[in-house]
Design an enzyme around this catalytic site. Structure first.
Site, PDB file in Angstrom:
ATOM      1  N   PRO A  16       0.841  -1.200   0.000  1.00  0.00           N
ATOM      2  CA  PRO A  16       0.000   0.000   0.000  1.00  0.00           C
ATOM      3  C   PRO A  16       0.873   1.245   0.000  1.00  0.00           C
ATOM      4  CG  PRO A  16       0.096  -0.960   2.193  1.00  0.00           C
ATOM      5  CD  PRO A  16       0.798  -1.917   1.286  1.00  0.00           C
ATOM      6  N   ALA A  18       0.415   5.561  -0.201  1.00  0.00           N
ATOM      7  CA  ALA A  18      -0.451   6.736  -0.275  1.00  0.00           C
ATOM      8  C   ALA A  18      -0.158   7.518  -1.553  1.00  0.00           C
ATOM      9  CB  ALA A  18      -0.238   7.617   0.948  1.00  0.00           C
ATOM     10  N   CYS A  99       2.670   3.347   9.222  1.00  0.00           N
ATOM     11  CA  CYS A  99       2.871   4.626   8.533  1.00  0.00           C
ATOM     12  C   CYS A  99       3.689   5.577   9.406  1.00  0.00           C
ATOM     13  CB  CYS A  99       1.537   5.269   8.195  1.00  0.00           C
ATOM     14  SG  CYS A  99       1.711   6.892   7.400  1.00  0.00           S
ATOM     15  N   LYS A 138      -0.042  -4.450   9.129  1.00  0.00           N
ATOM     16  CA  LYS A 138       1.255  -4.090   8.562  1.00  0.00           C
ATOM     17  C   LYS A 138       1.998  -3.264   9.601  1.00  0.00           C
ATOM     18  CE  LYS A 138       3.506  -2.499   4.330  1.00  0.00           C
ATOM     19  NZ  LYS A 138       4.513  -1.561   4.841  1.00  0.00           N
ATOM     20  N   ASN A 199       8.849  -7.023   3.746  1.00  0.00           N
ATOM     21  CA  ASN A 199       8.781  -5.761   3.025  1.00  0.00           C
ATOM     22  C   ASN A 199      10.018  -4.921   3.340  1.00  0.00           C
ATOM     23  OD1 ASN A 199       6.843  -2.741   3.416  1.00  0.00           O
ATOM     24  ND2 ASN A 199       7.675  -3.521   1.537  1.00  0.00           N
ATOM     25  N   GLY A 223       6.985  -2.291  -3.054  1.00  0.00           N
ATOM     26  CA  GLY A 223       6.389  -0.966  -3.025  1.00  0.00           C
ATOM     27  C   GLY A 223       6.939  -0.040  -4.073  1.00  0.00           C
TER      28      GLY A 223
END
Length: 323
Positions: A16, A18, A99, A138, A199, A223
């Protein structure tokens, strides 16, 4: 591989991001073989208050399934209620606990949750009890060097109903600087029985395989390396399955896909928004191509689809002339 009761075609996922992983980009990545796509993170409070922009972010196409909708927030009750509301669109609900953005952390959301394991347990239990779809989280390595607790957080998440955990091998304080710590992903894998998704710093098929081999994780999340390069999914899957490294896409393939991406965005969001949002994507597609620097200058000033397409086609013609 499986996440909960959901069977996936492969274990190479889109992370994901943004401002990047909107519906159009997810469909494109799916077309190139991505095993699982994630939405941009969506505010649970935004859904609660019927924010128009938030509602648009929940749109999922049948072309991209299975799809994950990622929510963020810190209130277990609101997250549970909004997850229940969102579950009609998603195949998996993911809770963002990684985040690093200051405005998110300031509100006690995103990676700030890494400092509150008890609250993470309440959130996962509340959300997993509210919906029948698989719930995932996550996380990061930790909040900072004094709070490296990913394995402990993973245990708590599993105990409260999580079906999988994605781990980014950096702390919140690192943001995206330095190298990702794959050892922490390896450690998390040792502590839980549910799938672990690695990740961090995967920018090639070779790196993806190396991460899988080194950590023993069940899947890899790609990503930033996928921006302007959705070919990375198919190339990675092929490399893992055969050991053969397929060639990089040609300049012509990159520019043709960029033009297609622009067309899809304009049809989905309208010309005004679509052209402006495509500026970032176009910059990624043309990165490293001769004359791309001067072309990017004009692309970033383009106001219409026709203008932006013309700049991309001109860049393509320069490559033909150089042959």
């Amino acid at each position: 591989m499986n996440i909960g009761n959901l069977t996936l075609e492969n274990n190479i996922f889109l992370a994901p991001m943004a401002g990047v992983t909107d519906l159009v980009f997810r469909i494109i990545c799916k077309e190139f073989g991505c095993g699982l796509v994630y939405s941009e993170m969506v505010s649970a409070k935004g859904i609660f208050h019927n924010n128009k922009n938030t509602k648009e972010m929940l749109e999922v196409s049948e072309k991209e399934r299975p799809a994950v909708i990622q929510l963020f927030g810190s209130d277990p009750d609101i997250l549970a209620k909004m997850a229940e509301k969102t579950s009609m669109y998603a195949d998996i609900i993911d809770i963002n606990m990684g985040c690093p953005a200051p405005k998110i952390v300031k509100n006690g959301e995103g990676s700030a949750l890494m400092r509150n394991p008890e609250l993470i347990g309440k959130i996962v239990k509340s959300v997993s009890s509210a919906v029948s779809k698989p719930i995932t989280i996550k996380i990061r390595k930790g909040f900072d060097d004094t709070c490296i607790n990913a394995p402990y957080i993973a245990e708590i998440a599993e105990a409260n109903g999580a079906s999988a955990i994605a781990v980014h091998g950096r702390t919140r304080e690192q943001y995206y600087s330095g190298e990702a710590d794959w050892d922490i992903i390896k450690e998390v894998k040792k502590h839980v029985n549910i799938p672990v998704i690695g990740n961090g710093d995967v920018d090639s098929p070779e790196k993806a395989k190396a991460l899988l081999d080194y950590t023993g994780c069940d899947a890899v999340m790609i990503g930033r390396a996928a921006e302007g390069n959705p070919w990375i999914f198919g190339r990675t899957i092929h490399y893992i399955n055969t050991g053969e490294l397929l060639p990089e896409p040609t300049i012509k393939e990159k520019l043709n896909l960029a033009i297609k991406h622009l067309d899809m965005l304009v049809k989905y969001k309208g010309e005004h928004i679509g052209v402006r949002e495509m500026r970032r994507h176009m910059g990624k597609y043309i990165k490293g191509i001769p004359h791309s620097a001067e072309t990017r200058f004009y692309i970033n000033k383009a106001e219409t689809q026709k203008e932006m397409t013309a700049f991309a086609e001109k860049l393509l013609s320069w490559q033909d002339l150089a042959k």
